[in-house]
Motif scaffolding. Sequence first.
Motif, short mmCIF file in Angstrom:
data_model
loop_
_atom_site.label_atom_id
_atom_site.label_comp_id
_atom_site.label_asym_id
_atom_site.label_seq_id
_atom_site.Cartn_x
_atom_site.Cartn_y
_atom_site.Cartn_z
N PRO A 1 33.59 54.27 48.15
CA PRO A 1 33.89 53.89 47.12
C PRO A 1 32.60 53.03 46.41
O PRO A 1 31.83 52.55 47.19
CB PRO A 1 35.08 52.66 47.15
N THR A 2 32.82 52.92 44.92
CA THR A 2 31.63 52.30 44.69
C THR A 2 31.50 50.81 44.52
O THR A 2 30.53 50.19 44.48
CB THR A 2 31.57 52.90 43.02
N GLY A 3 32.98 50.25 44.85
CA GLY A 3 32.99 48.93 44.60
C GLY A 3 33.14 48.48 43.15
O GLY A 3 33.31 46.98 43.17
N ASP A 4 32.73 49.06 42.12
CA ASP A 4 32.86 48.87 40.83
C ASP A 4 34.35 49.01 40.36
O ASP A 4 34.98 50.16 40.20
CB ASP A 4 32.05 49.63 40.05
N ALA A 5 35.02 47.82 39.86
CA ALA A 5 36.40 47.83 39.37
C ALA A 5 36.41 48.73 38.04
O ALA A 5 37.61 49.03 37.89
CB ALA A 5 36.79 46.43 39.18
#
Length: 374
Positions: free
Chosen positions: A91-95
Amino acid sequence: MNLDVVGVPIPPAHAGTFKRHIVHPDLWLWDSWSYTDESGWHLYSLALSRQDMGGRAITPSQRNDFPFHIRHFFSTDQGQTWRDCGCFLEPTGDASSYYGANVWSGSMTQLESGQVVVGFTGIRRQTDERKFLQAVGFGLSEDGHSPVSISSEPVSCPLRDYTDIRDKGYYLGLRSDLGENSGEEGGPILAWRDPFCIEVEPGVLHAWWSAKVEPRVGAVAQARVLVADDGFVLDELFEPIVLPDAKDYTQAEVPKVYPCKSEGSYMMLVAACDRLFEGQPDIEVNKQLRVYRSQEMLGPWEIGSPAGSVVSEGKSVFGCSVIDQQPEGKCRMACPVTEMVAPEDQLTISIQDFGFNSTSHAARLKFTARGGDA
């Protein structure tokens, strides 16, 4: 963003070799998909560290509390041995990203051009009560070992494309409830995931993924997807595939479609589950590998043999994939092992052989804990 930041490590590639059965010392593994090229056999699965950043054990039942990654394994001897190639996608970790919170199952498809289409499920966490908004994502890889580009927008998203999806006959709960942890109208969670595709002509994909037509009736979505210069485009979403015995289960997950060259037909594998509601104890849930046949890629689909659609009964394997097809209906498969077995085999991957064809009774897949012929 590396997932270490949010409390779970992604272990580096394991130095050892796995013989037939992949029991990873550092990872829980489940679901599978694969493809073969001139260099060997590529196998992918969902993966999660067996420990968090503090060294505390993560149990199989806790895995949805953490972000996963997609793991890549590779074999040059037709699945007799496998080496760990490490993390393939995380996952990117960007909400704001459609795969910011997690990545779920998908597929790998080699194109005529030599590039490999990366299909996957992106998960966006909207609130603590709505953690499971799914979207169908695609990207490209040059060699199957790492993605070179992932589309910035999903090919299909239930939130963005809500009206179009429902107009085609698919079930989605209330727009305000999409991704709800507790499920949809008393049934399991949203199903718009697990894309699998075949290139039908240069740059044109036929894709399938898990869907629903009622809160507790699973179906398979299908669509035509175009490979464009700037990403992937959903050209047409077709009406849902409601399989002949769909009323016997509630979820039709990780669908995969394979051309059967010896019979001139197509085979669809579905991981079926009869979970009635989220939070239902696993001991009450039946998981099965089911098979269906069609003369045409678009269907209609029929039960796979006179014995019925069930190839594997019980709770031991789920999310299987065909790695190699041999004459007379014989297949070598990657069979992810569920939690409902001895602790030492839970969430590992067994390489199994099985065989059936459309005119005889399906040979039931008999799980052998450490691999071997079925």
